[in-house]
Design an enzyme around this catalytic site. Structure first.
Site, PDB file in Angstrom:
ATOM      1  N   THR A  61       0.641  -1.167  -0.101  1.00  0.00           N
ATOM      2  CA  THR A  61      -0.013  -0.210  -0.103  1.00  0.00           C
ATOM      3  C   THR A  61       1.027   1.165   0.336  1.00  0.00           C
ATOM      4  O   THR A  61       1.818   1.169  -0.139  1.00  0.00           O
ATOM      5  CB  THR A  61      -0.799  -0.518   0.939  1.00  0.00           C
ATOM      6  OG1 THR A  61      -2.158   1.189   1.031  1.00  0.00           O
ATOM      7  CG2 THR A  61      -0.078   0.205   2.569  1.00  0.00           C
ATOM      8  N   LYS A  65       3.514   1.488  -3.834  1.00  0.00           N
ATOM      9  CA  LYS A  65       2.522   0.254  -5.386  1.00  0.00           C
ATOM     10  C   LYS A  65       3.367   0.477  -6.610  1.00  0.00           C
ATOM     11  O   LYS A  65       4.053   0.275  -7.134  1.00  0.00           O
ATOM     12  CB  LYS A  65       1.469   1.604  -5.753  1.00  0.00           C
ATOM     13  CG  LYS A  65       0.482   0.313  -4.131  1.00  0.00           C
ATOM     14  CD  LYS A  65      -0.805   1.230  -4.507  1.00  0.00           C
ATOM     15  CE  LYS A  65      -1.603   0.934  -3.143  1.00  0.00           C
ATOM     16  NZ  LYS A  65      -3.625   1.452  -3.965  1.00  0.00           N
ATOM     17  N   ASN A  86      -0.151  -3.932  -6.163  1.00  0.00           N
ATOM     18  CA  ASN A  86      -0.446  -3.896  -4.944  1.00  0.00           C
ATOM     19  C   ASN A  86      -0.613  -4.907  -4.637  1.00  0.00           C
ATOM     20  O   ASN A  86      -1.259  -5.167  -3.538  1.00  0.00           O
ATOM     21  CB  ASN A  86      -1.849  -3.323  -4.870  1.00  0.00           C
ATOM     22  CG  ASN A  86      -3.264  -3.770  -4.825  1.00  0.00           C
ATOM     23  OD1 ASN A  86      -3.081  -4.726  -5.702  1.00  0.00           O
ATOM     24  ND2 ASN A  86      -4.401  -4.117  -4.609  1.00  0.00           N
TER      25      ASN A  86
HETATM   26  P1  NDP Z   1      -2.094   9.826  -5.075  1.00  0.00           P
HETATM   27  O1  NDP Z   1      -1.355  10.498  -4.177  1.00  0.00           O
HETATM   28  O2  NDP Z   1      -1.495   8.790  -5.922  1.00  0.00           O
HETATM   29  O3  NDP Z   1      -2.674  10.657  -5.886  1.00  0.00           O
HETATM   30  C1  NDP Z   1      -3.671  11.806  -5.497  1.00  0.00           C
HETATM   31  C2  NDP Z   1      -4.993  12.295  -6.072  1.00  0.00           C
HETATM   32  O4  NDP Z   1      -5.235  13.168  -5.341  1.00  0.00           O
HETATM   33  C3  NDP Z   1      -4.056  13.432  -7.441  1.00  0.00           C
HETATM   34  O5  NDP Z   1      -4.549  13.453  -8.682  1.00  0.00           O
HETATM   35  C4  NDP Z   1      -4.238  14.730  -6.641  1.00  0.00           C
HETATM   36  O6  NDP Z   1      -4.150  16.067  -7.584  1.00  0.00           O
HETATM   37  C5  NDP Z   1      -5.089  14.904  -6.099  1.00  0.00           C
HETATM   38  N1  NDP Z   1      -5.626  15.332  -5.003  1.00  0.00           N
HETATM   39  C6  NDP Z   1      -4.837  15.720  -3.241  1.00  0.00           C
HETATM   40  N2  NDP Z   1      -5.400  16.521  -2.691  1.00  0.00           N
HETATM   41  C7  NDP Z   1      -6.606  17.323  -3.138  1.00  0.00           C
HETATM   42  C8  NDP Z   1      -7.315  18.549  -2.765  1.00  0.00           C
HETATM   43  N3  NDP Z   1      -6.541  18.996  -1.852  1.00  0.00           N
HETATM   44  N4  NDP Z   1      -8.614  18.570  -3.839  1.00  0.00           N
HETATM   45  C9  NDP Z   1      -8.569  17.842  -4.882  1.00  0.00           C
HETATM   46  N5  NDP Z   1      -7.729  17.125  -6.016  1.00  0.00           N
HETATM   47  C10 NDP Z   1      -6.548  16.821  -5.015  1.00  0.00           C
HETATM   48  O7  NDP Z   1      -3.402   9.224  -4.673  1.00  0.00           O
HETATM   49  P2  NDP Z   1      -3.733   6.956  -4.679  1.00  0.00           P
HETATM   50  O8  NDP Z   1      -4.559   7.817  -6.218  1.00  0.00           O
HETATM   51  O9  NDP Z   1      -2.777   6.741  -4.365  1.00  0.00           O
HETATM   52  O10 NDP Z   1      -5.070   7.303  -3.446  1.00  0.00           O
HETATM   53  C11 NDP Z   1      -6.197   8.660  -3.907  1.00  0.00           C
HETATM   54  C12 NDP Z   1      -7.572   7.486  -2.275  1.00  0.00           C
HETATM   55  O11 NDP Z   1      -7.502   6.939  -2.469  1.00  0.00           O
HETATM   56  C13 NDP Z   1      -6.479   7.658  -0.955  1.00  0.00           C
HETATM   57  O12 NDP Z   1      -7.466   8.505  -0.699  1.00  0.00           O
HETATM   58  C14 NDP Z   1      -6.540   6.699  -0.873  1.00  0.00           C
HETATM   59  O13 NDP Z   1      -6.634   6.073   0.152  1.00  0.00           O
HETATM   60  C15 NDP Z   1      -8.202   5.611  -1.780  1.00  0.00           C
HETATM   61  N6  NDP Z   1      -7.636   4.318  -2.148  1.00  0.00           N
HETATM   62  C16 NDP Z   1      -8.615   4.117  -1.669  1.00  0.00           C
HETATM   63  C17 NDP Z   1      -8.228   1.604  -1.634  1.00  0.00           C
HETATM   64  C18 NDP Z   1      -9.386   1.402  -1.205  1.00  0.00           C
HETATM   65  O14 NDP Z   1      -9.127  -0.370  -1.638  1.00  0.00           O
HETATM   66  N7  NDP Z   1     -10.672   1.239  -0.558  1.00  0.00           N
HETATM   67  C19 NDP Z   1      -7.231   2.181  -2.912  1.00  0.00           C
HETATM   68  C20 NDP Z   1      -6.554   2.733  -3.550  1.00  0.00           C
HETATM   69  C21 NDP Z   1      -6.537   4.097  -3.516  1.00  0.00           C
HETATM   70  P3  NDP Z   1      -2.611  16.239  -8.083  1.00  0.00           P
HETATM   71  O15 NDP Z   1      -2.509  15.825  -9.459  1.00  0.00           O
HETATM   72  O16 NDP Z   1      -3.443  18.072  -9.033  1.00  0.00           O
HETATM   73  O17 NDP Z   1      -1.617  16.475  -7.184  1.00  0.00           O
END
Ligand code: NDP
Length: 267
Positions: A61, A65, A86
């Protein structure tokens, strides 16, 4: 006893040991499942140590990844397309990398929530690792269109291009989200982790199914969805259990039941 585990940093609050222990009990397989806190720059050496101790596989996690993708010596199509791993299965000298996040989300939507994705318009907020992982399995359900909206516009555009051969995709900035109906909105940003709502103040009309990938708390996105008369508001707990079930099956060949596990965790 077969040895499995999950790597992350932080890892203290992971529900994976609870979930996999229930799967093992159901399917009659004797396993141990550890939480492993790997130092940020030492995922690879920690993983190798675990493998040398006889591990048959492990989950990975945040934030490892991409490291797991590099560690794998063979990749499934899902993992290859997602560019992230993952789940790793140890098969002799071969480390097979899989990504079960997307399968987990689709199984939760289709199997648990009875949502048919065919011909639906889906809006995904966020263009990070999770979005990359869910796109191919979602596109395989043949939705009408998947729109990706991200704070950093270029990432949404690039992601939409990368997946355009698998279905109709488009990418734009969050500020371009229009006030028009979509069937499903998936919050795949990590904004919820900071207690924030992705800024789509002008966007999206009533009646959508709103799914936050985050689980564990009522998120600002879920509050917003409820206030805006969403048709259904769901968090990512079902996805978590379903991605774990897909990993368990990948390792053991046995398909565990998920409904009771989800119900246990929800209560
Ligand atoms: P990443 O760090 O790879 O990506 C984060 C994304 O969120 C980016 O697109 C970023 O935008 C955006 N972002 C962050 N803060 C803000 C904000 N304040 N406003 C708007 N956009 C924002 O994270 P992941 O993709 O790995 O994870 C995303 C979510 O998914 C997490 O909450 C994680 O816990 C959840 N998740 C849940 C799983 C489950 O099994 N339920 C499995 C995998 C993930 P930018 O590109 O502009 O920085």
């Amino acid at each position: 006893m077969d040895k499995y585990g999950v790597f992350g940093n932080p890892i203290k609050h992971s529900l994976s040991p609870t979930i996999h222990t229930q799967f093992a009990k159901q399917t009659g397989i004797n396993i141990s499942y550890d939480k492993i806190l790997a130092p940020i720059n030492e995922f690879s050496s920690s993983a190798r140590q675990f493998i040398n101790q006889g591990a048959k596989g492990f989950n990975v996690t945040v934030p490892f990844k991409l490291d797991a993708f590099k560690l794998a010596t063979k990749l499934t199509t899902n993992a290859q397309t997602a560019g992230a791993v993952n789940t790793i299965k140890v098969d002799g000298q071969t480390l097979i990398g899989e990504n079960t996040d997307g399968i987990g989300l689709v199984n939760d939507l289709v199997k648990n929530l009875n949502i048919n994705l065919k011909d639906k318009v889906i809006l995904i907020l966020g263009a990070g690792g999770a979005t990359r992982g869910i796109l191919l399995p979602l596109l395989k359900q043949r939705p009408k269109r998947i729109m990706i909206a991200n704070r950093t516009t270029s990432k949404a555009i690039n992601l939409a291009k990368d997946f355009s051969s698998h279905g109709k995709t488009c990418g734009f900035g969050l500020e371009k989200v229009k006030h028009e109906p979509v069937d499903i909105i998936i919050n795949a940003t990590s904004a919820s982790l900071d207690g924030k709502m992705p800024d789509i103040a002008n966007g999206v009309a009533n009646g959508s199914i709103c799914y936050d990938l985050m689980y564990g708390t009522q998120t600002p996105f879920m509050n917003w969805a409820q206030k805006n008369n969403a048709k259904m508001v769901v968090n990512g707990l079902g996805m978590l259990v379903e991605q774990a079930a897909a990993a368990f099956e990948f390792w053991t060949g046995k398909q565990p039941g998920t409904q009771k596990v989800i119900a246990n965790l929800r209560s």
